[in-house]
Every structure is written in structure tokens, then in C-alpha cells.
Design an enzyme around this catalytic site. Structure first.
Site, PDB file in Angstrom:
ATOM      1  N   GLU A 221       4.680   4.517  -5.801  1.00 41.84           N
ATOM      2  CA  GLU A 221       5.586   5.453  -5.847  1.00 41.84           C
ATOM      3  C   GLU A 221       5.828   5.739  -4.563  1.00 41.84           C
ATOM      4  O   GLU A 221       5.642   5.212  -3.512  1.00 41.84           O
ATOM      5  CB  GLU A 221       4.523   6.712  -5.983  1.00 41.84           C
ATOM      6  CG  GLU A 221       4.210   6.882  -7.422  1.00 41.84           C
ATOM      7  CD  GLU A 221       3.200   7.923  -7.866  1.00 41.84           C
ATOM      8  OE1 GLU A 221       3.340   8.925  -7.282  1.00 41.84           O
ATOM      9  OE2 GLU A 221       2.380   7.749  -8.686  1.00 41.84           O
TER      10      GLU A 221
ATOM     11  N   CYS B  35      -3.363   6.537  -9.141  1.00 35.60           N
ATOM     12  CA  CYS B  35      -3.615   5.221  -9.293  1.00 35.60           C
ATOM     13  C   CYS B  35      -5.320   4.809  -8.597  1.00 35.60           C
ATOM     14  O   CYS B  35      -5.956   4.802  -9.437  1.00 35.60           O
ATOM     15  CB  CYS B  35      -2.651   4.463  -8.953  1.00 35.60           C
ATOM     16  SG  CYS B  35      -1.108   4.501  -9.919  1.00 35.60           S
TER      17      CYS B  35
ATOM     18  N   LYS C 251       1.156  11.296  -1.101  1.00 34.92           N
ATOM     19  CA  LYS C 251       1.733  10.410  -0.020  1.00 34.92           C
ATOM     20  C   LYS C 251       2.872  10.831   0.103  1.00 34.92           C
ATOM     21  O   LYS C 251       3.525  11.374  -0.660  1.00 34.92           O
ATOM     22  CB  LYS C 251       1.465   9.034  -0.458  1.00 34.92           C
ATOM     23  CG  LYS C 251       2.146   8.611  -1.492  1.00 34.92           C
ATOM     24  CD  LYS C 251       2.255   7.044  -1.814  1.00 34.92           C
ATOM     25  CE  LYS C 251       3.458   6.376  -2.362  1.00 34.92           C
ATOM     26  NZ  LYS C 251       3.076   4.797  -2.460  1.00 34.92           N
TER      27      LYS C 251
ATOM     28  N   LYS D 200      10.657  15.710 -21.012  1.00 39.62           N
ATOM     29  CA  LYS D 200      10.919  14.867 -20.177  1.00 39.62           C
ATOM     30  C   LYS D 200      12.300  13.781 -20.730  1.00 39.62           C
ATOM     31  O   LYS D 200      12.897  13.476 -19.908  1.00 39.62           O
ATOM     32  CB  LYS D 200       9.738  13.685 -20.303  1.00 39.62           C
ATOM     33  CG  LYS D 200       9.184  13.241 -19.042  1.00 39.62           C
ATOM     34  CD  LYS D 200       8.154  12.412 -18.942  1.00 39.62           C
ATOM     35  CE  LYS D 200       6.833  13.096 -18.470  1.00 39.62           C
ATOM     36  NZ  LYS D 200       5.519  12.247 -18.691  1.00 39.62           N
TER      37      LYS D 200
ATOM     38  N   GLY E 109      -7.373   7.683   7.986  1.00 38.95           N
ATOM     39  CA  GLY E 109      -7.054   8.986   8.139  1.00 38.95           C
ATOM     40  C   GLY E 109      -7.576   9.599   6.861  1.00 38.95           C
ATOM     41  O   GLY E 109      -8.977   9.256   6.727  1.00 38.95           O
TER      42      GLY E 109
HETATM   43  C1  UGA Z   1      -0.776   2.051  -5.773  1.00 38.39           C
HETATM   44  C2  UGA Z   1      -0.764   0.554  -5.132  1.00 38.39           C
HETATM   45  O1  UGA Z   1      -0.356   0.492  -3.912  1.00 38.39           O
HETATM   46  C3  UGA Z   1       0.336  -0.028  -6.205  1.00 38.39           C
HETATM   47  O2  UGA Z   1       0.535  -1.465  -5.850  1.00 38.39           O
HETATM   48  C4  UGA Z   1       0.090  -0.024  -7.690  1.00 38.39           C
HETATM   49  O3  UGA Z   1       1.188  -0.444  -8.527  1.00 38.39           O
HETATM   50  C5  UGA Z   1      -0.098   1.746  -8.083  1.00 38.39           C
HETATM   51  O4  UGA Z   1      -1.058   2.094  -7.171  1.00 38.39           O
HETATM   52  C6  UGA Z   1      -0.581   1.803  -9.241  1.00 38.39           C
HETATM   53  O5  UGA Z   1      -1.649   1.248 -10.000  1.00 38.39           O
HETATM   54  O6  UGA Z   1       0.451   2.012 -10.382  1.00 38.39           O
HETATM   55  P1  UGA Z   1       0.344   4.289  -5.137  1.00 38.39           P
HETATM   56  O7  UGA Z   1      -0.462   4.994  -5.865  1.00 38.39           O
HETATM   57  O8  UGA Z   1       2.072   4.654  -5.235  1.00 38.39           O
HETATM   58  O9  UGA Z   1       0.336   2.653  -5.231  1.00 38.39           O
HETATM   59  O10 UGA Z   1       0.356   4.542  -3.730  1.00 38.39           O
HETATM   60  P2  UGA Z   1      -0.244   3.609  -2.267  1.00 38.39           P
HETATM   61  O11 UGA Z   1       0.950   3.470  -1.527  1.00 38.39           O
HETATM   62  O12 UGA Z   1      -1.137   2.458  -2.592  1.00 38.39           O
HETATM   63  O13 UGA Z   1      -1.124   4.640  -1.612  1.00 38.39           O
HETATM   64  C7  UGA Z   1      -2.140   5.194  -2.073  1.00 38.39           C
HETATM   65  C8  UGA Z   1      -2.943   6.249  -1.066  1.00 38.39           C
HETATM   66  O14 UGA Z   1      -3.485   5.384  -0.110  1.00 38.39           O
HETATM   67  C9  UGA Z   1      -2.096   7.246  -0.483  1.00 38.39           C
HETATM   68  O15 UGA Z   1      -2.762   8.654  -0.702  1.00 38.39           O
HETATM   69  C10 UGA Z   1      -2.142   6.808   0.932  1.00 38.39           C
HETATM   70  O16 UGA Z   1      -1.828   7.909   1.874  1.00 38.39           O
HETATM   71  C11 UGA Z   1      -3.245   6.004   1.166  1.00 38.39           C
HETATM   72  N1  UGA Z   1      -3.402   5.123   2.177  1.00 38.39           N
HETATM   73  C12 UGA Z   1      -2.529   3.841   2.074  1.00 38.39           C
HETATM   74  C13 UGA Z   1      -4.187   5.104   3.357  1.00 38.39           C
HETATM   75  O17 UGA Z   1      -4.973   6.128   3.472  1.00 38.39           O
HETATM   76  N2  UGA Z   1      -4.219   4.197   4.633  1.00 38.39           N
HETATM   77  C14 UGA Z   1      -3.282   3.208   4.251  1.00 38.39           C
HETATM   78  O18 UGA Z   1      -3.388   2.449   5.091  1.00 38.39           O
HETATM   79  C15 UGA Z   1      -2.433   2.963   3.255  1.00 38.39           C
END
Ligand code: UGA
Length: 435
Positions: free
Chosen positions: A155, A263, A325, A35, A256
Site C-alpha cells: 500500500e 496483511c 503506515k 465501491k 519502532g
Molecule cells: C505488505 C508487504 O510488504 C507486501 O509485499 C505485500 O504484498 C502486502 O503486505 C500484502 O500482503 O498485500 P503492506 O501491508 O502495504 O505490504 O505494508 P508494508 O510496507 O510491508 O509495511 C507493513 C508494516 O510494517 C507497516 O505498519 C510499517 O510501518 C511496518 N514496518 C515496515 C516497520 O515497522 N519497520 C520497517 O522497517 C518496515
């Protein structure tokens, strides 16, 4: 000001680059030599929009950003950020803190008798910061102070979230630590970012409760989507309608296939485990349900495929999406690859395409078949499964793809394809909670 960033995974690499962008002299430290080598050459070891541009700007001769495996190089920095992963333990739901503790020990050895601030950014069980302060003091002496400043980056938007966060949470035990953190984040604070100052425990809990709430919101709408299917209602319209209520809000109400990644899933499990240790386990039983509802979506997609195709043995299925995602090549706890694995276990011949996560997918799931285009995945398929909502997939012309497949069946597990257009092009369209 010189700062060090310990750990250069998703969080640390972006934080280090972000700090360099804000004008700091940054040393990023990781035990993973590969890395460090990649980052030192200006390459991001994972896909994150905007990160390579920042590395290109700040790594290299005359640049402000360097990477090393040598903890001794942290010496002399005024602030040390801990950006270490806290994965799920292999034998329980709790967070594995081995890596955080090892990093604190390695760092502390080089901070003996110094006056400096260590800032934890990792997602940790409440109570960890107090323990880490004791550990730091026992090795390095009373001059090394700890603060806890959780990170909320997503992410795919990590650079943006690092440079322009929606809040700063400063868990501190002294005015000195608060003042130093306010200096570090001066530009962000000046730009209007709200600052919340708290004790360690509150700062730690802010992060896990935010993720638990987001996960609960997603599982709530997915539970509603199940009822919508049974009652002939439409969960998308329902989410729009309840989302207009400002107390509810429309974000994170996309029904969905549910959540995955490094996370949300492990954070709700770790939070539940910690709440149980503290004596509040029963109160948080609902997080088990949040987890169960989420994982059940994956089985539901397999059932939908069976409803369309019958026995899946020998049936060719195209899977669109591998990452958890869009805008990420992260396949940790990826709902898409979980579904793909279940289909393969049922005997299906599955071909997976993802715009960026084919490589990481193949490394994590060597037995799955990854191909390099949508058409290659869809060729002679009897069903196309849309499992990660990359914009590329919304741009597919269903009339053109219909000519490639054997049978025009589509399961839109992210409910975001234009279903009228797909139906008009002759496809049998199924979503989750949409009619
Ligand atoms: C998440 C949090 O959103 C961040 O604020 C946090 O800092 C991060 O975890 C962490 O703990 O480090 P992340 O894991 O990047 O961020 O992803 P999200 O955007 O939260 O999405 C998580 C999952 O939820 C994805 O698989 C997405 O497809 C799903 N999702 C999201 C849904 O199924 N429906 C929604 O309406 C939104």
C-alpha cells in the site's frame, strides 16, 4: 485482450487500473455497489497515490476500464483475476476464505463450458488453489483452468508495484496457462522482471513466506531495540551497521512501533494456523513470538508515556498518525490507533491528527477524537506521540511546536524525527531503542 478483475479492494482496484494502463480491456466486478459506483465515477474508494490518475485516464466514455456488480459481465474475458480479500476469521487465527469461495462460485456460474483462465491473486492458505480448481471444474466444466499468481504490492506504492513488480510468480498446472500469463505480462517481462514458474502450493507459499519473513525481520530489530534501551545502545546505528551485510540488507530493519495493516499481522497468524493443520505447528511457534514482540511495542509506548507523565488520567496527549503506515488511509490493525485507544483507556485526553486517515480512523474508531491539524492536536498537550512516519511530521519545526504544547515531551515511536533538533528546541525526546 479482455480481462475481468473480481474484487475491487486495495488489490483489485489497483490491478484493474494497472491492467487498463497496460492496454487491456478491463471489467472490474465487486459485490459492493458503493465501491463500484465510486470507481465508475473515477474516484478511488481509498487513498492510494497514483490510482486516481489511472482511473481518470481509463474510466469513462471510450475508456478501457469499467466497473459493475454484475458477474455476468465477466463472460467473454480471456483471463479472470481473483482479487478477493482473505481477512482473519472472527473465531480463530485462520484466514476466512468465505469471500474467495463465494466469488469463485459466482464467477464459475458464468463460465460454464467456456475455455478460459482464472488467475488467483489473493493471499491464501496453501492448498486453497487446488480446492478452487476443483470447485471451478465442478461448476463450469474442464475448460476453465486456474493459475495462482500472488501479488506483492505494498500500500502506498501499489500502482508502482503493479506496473513494475520485482518478480512474477506463476503457479500453473499446464503450459497453456503459463503461456497465457506470459502474454498477459509480456510488457512487464520484457522490462526485465524475473519470472518464477511453480506448482500451486509453492506459489501460494511464496506469498505467505515473504510476508512472514518481513514480519520476522521487523520483530527481530524491535527485539534488538529493547536490548538497546536496556544496554544504552542505539538500534538505528546497529541496523545501519548490520544492514551493510548484503546477506542481511538494511530494508525492513526500522525499529519502532512495529507492523500493522491488513496483511502482515493476519498473514502470519493464518500461516501459523495452516502450518499447524499440516502438522508443522511447533516449527512455526516463532511466528507467535514475532506477533507477540510486535504487539508488545504498543504497550511499550504507553509505558514510555507513563514514564514521562505519571498517571495518564486527564492528561492531554497529541497523537501524530492514524494509518498503519504513511501514504495510506488504511487503519486496519493500525499500531497508532491501538496506542491511542490504550491511552484513552488509561484516561488520557487524546487528540489525533493524520494527513489522510482521519476519516477512515473516525469510521473505525468513532470514540476517538480526530482533529484537522498538527497544531490542533498539540495544543496544550503534555506529550506529543509520533506514531506513523508521514513526511509532514519530519518537517515539523520543533521550536514552533514547542510554543503550542503545555509541556515539550515527544515520543518518537518511529525513530525518525531529528532528535538533536528536537532536543535543541527544548524537548524531552524519547524513542524506541535510541538514546
Ligand atoms: C505488505 C508487504 O510488504 C507486501 O509485499 C505485500 O504484498 C502486502 O503486505 C500484502 O500482503 O498485500 P503492506 O501491508 O502495504 O505490504 O505494508 P508494508 O510496507 O510491508 O509495511 C507493513 C508494516 O510494517 C507497516 O505498519 C510499517 O510501518 C511496518 N514496518 C515496515 C516497520 O515497522 N519497520 C520497517 O522497517 C518496515
Amino acid at each position: 485482450m479482455r480481462v475481468s478483475v473480481i474484487g475491487t479492494g486495495y488489490l483489485g482496484a489497483v490491478h484493474a487500473a494497472g491492467m487498463a494502463e497496460l492496454g487491456f480491456d478491463v471489467i472490474g466486478i465487486d459485490v459492493d455497489a458503493a465501491k463500484v459506483e465510486a470507481l465508475s465515477a473515477g474516484h478511488a474508494p481509498f487513498y492510494e497515490p497514483g490510482l486516481e490518475e489511472l482511473l481518470a485516464r481509463h474510466v469513462g466514455p471510450g475508456g478501457r476500464l469499467r466497473f459493475t456488480t454484475d458477474f455476468a459481465e465477466a463472460r467473454g474475458a480471456e483471463v479472470h483475476f481473483l482479487c478477493i480479500g482473505t481477512p482473519q476469521a472472527s473465531d480463530s487465527d485462520a484466514a476466512d476464505l468465505t469471500f474467495v469461495e463465494a466469488a469463485v462460485r459466482s464467477l464459475a456460474e458464468h463460465l460454464v463450458d467456456q475455455e478460459t483462465l482464472v488467475v488467483g491473486k489473493s493471499t491464501v492458505p496453501v492448498g486453497t488453489a487446488a480446492r478452487m480448481q476443483d470447485l471451478l471444474t465442478s461448476i463450469a466444466g474442464a475448460g476453465v483452468e486456474l493459475a495462482w499468481n500472488p501479488e506483492f504490492l505494498r500500500e502506498g506504492f501499489a500502482v508502482e508495484d503493479t506496473l513494475r513488480p520485482d518478480r512474477l510468480v506463476l503457479g500453473v498446472t499446464s503450459d497453456r496457462a503459463e503461456a497465457l500469463l506470459r502474454t498477459v505480462y509480456a510488457a512487464t517481462i520484457e522490462a526485465g522482471t524475473p519470472v518464477v514458474v511453480s506448482d500451486f502450493a509453492t506459489a501460494e507459499l511464496v506469498k505467505v513466506s515473504a510476508n512472514a519473513f518481513l514480519a520476522t525481520k521487523i520483530s527481530f530489530i524491535n527485539a534488538m531495540s529493547e536490548v538497546c534501551d536496556l544496554a544504552g545502545a542505539d538500534v538505528g546505528v546497529l541496523a545501519d551497521a548490520i544492514g551493510f551485510d548484503e546477506r542481511i540488507g538494511r530494508k525492513f530493519l526500522n525499529a519502532g512501533l512495529g507492523f500493522g495493516g491488513g496483511c502482515l499481522p493476519k498473514d502470519i497468524r493464518a500461516f501459523r494456523a495452516r502450518a499447524t493443520e499440516l502438522g508443522a505447528g511447533e516449527t512455526f511457534n516463532f511466528l507467535d513470538e514475532v506477533d507477540r514482540i510486535n504487539v508488545a511495542r504498543r504497550a511499550r509506548v504507553v509505558t514510555l508515556a507513563e514514564e514521562l507523565l505519571g498517571d495518564l488520567a486527564g492528561r492531554r496527549i497529541a497523537v501524530l498518525g492514524a494509518s498503519f503506515k504513511p501514504k495510506s488511509d488504511d487503519v486496519r490493525d493500525s499500531p497508532a490507533l491501538d496506542v491511542a485507544s490504550r491511552l484513552v483507556a488509561a484516561g488520557a485526553d487524546v487528540r489525533i491528527f493524520d494527513p489522510v486517515a482521519g476519516g477512515t480512523g473516525k469510521r473505525a474508531f468513532p470514540d476517538l477524537t480526530f482533529v484537522s491539524s498538527i497544531d490542533e492536536a498539540a495544543e496544550d498537550a503534555e506529550a506529543v506521540l509520533h506514531l506513523t512516519e508521514w513526511p509532514e511530521f519530519r518537517e515539523i519545526d520543533p521550536a514552533v511546536l514547542a510554543k503550542v504544547v503545555a509541556t515539550a515531551n515527544v515520543i518518537d515511536a518511529r525513530n525518525c524525527l531529528d532528535r538533536d533538533a528536537w532536543r535543541a528546541a527544548g524537548w524531552t525526546y524519547r524513542g524506541l531503542g535510541v538514546q
